[in-house]
Design a protein around this motif. Structure first.
Motif: not given
Length: 188
Positions: A99-106
């Protein structure tokens, strides 16, 4: 299991100094005892160790370095083995997503081979302004689409190319020891 973990440590320490032949190489090589995802995870760990992020990229001085493995199947075990390993004074935290939305903070994103081009383009767009180390797994045109490091096989060895111009744009610096082993793309 102890043998595998010890072997992983050896690979992670030597993989940048001596490119490791992949499974299809000679049977008496170290890589012949490891699977391809394990070797790639060791490369990713070393990429992280030879990358410098600006201090303002982390919330606190002890915050972990977060690696997101995007897409792909069958790599979880290899990447779980490197979780908790030191990256300078920080520890590596690994998570998996499609999920591209879960990339935040990487801080690091490893894009698995086989990620559909549309998903890859959306994911790179999400992090294009972030100080995020993006790593592609044998993806043609990955660097041209905004990625920073792309791994590929050549003569049964895993190699990598780095887009140094793009790295400067997102405020990442690579140590010379990493750059010596890379194919450099772009640059000032």
């Amino acid at each position: 299991m102890k043998y595998i973990l010890r072997t992983c440590r050896v690979v992670s320490c030597t993989v940048l100094i001596f490119p490791v032949p992949l499974i299809s190489g000679p049977k008496n090589t170290l890589a012949a005892t490891l699977d391809e995802p394990t070797v790639k995870a060791a490369f990713v760990l070393n990429f992280a160790r030879y990358t410098q992020w600006p201090e303002d990229r982390f919330e606190t001085a002890s915050a972990p370095c977060e690696l997101t493995v995007f897409g792909g199947e069958g790599v979880e075990e290899a990447f779980q083995r490197i979780e908790g390993k030191p990256i300078g004074t920080r520890r590596l935290k690994v998570r998996f997503t499609h999920d591209t939305a879960a990339l935040d903070g990487s801080h690091i994103i490893f894009f698995c081979n086989g990620t559909p081009p549309g998903e890859l383009a959306r994911a790179l767009e999400v992090v294009k302004e972030d100080t995020t180390l993006t790593i592609g797994d044998e993806m043609p045109r990955f660097l041209g689409n905004g990625g920073l490091i792309n791994m590929f096989k050549k003569n049964d060895r895993l190699r990598f190319e780095i887009n140094v111009e793009r790295a400067l744009q997102v405020r990442l610096k690579f140590r010379s020891r990493l750059l010596r082993h890379a194919i450099i793309v772009g640059g000032p």
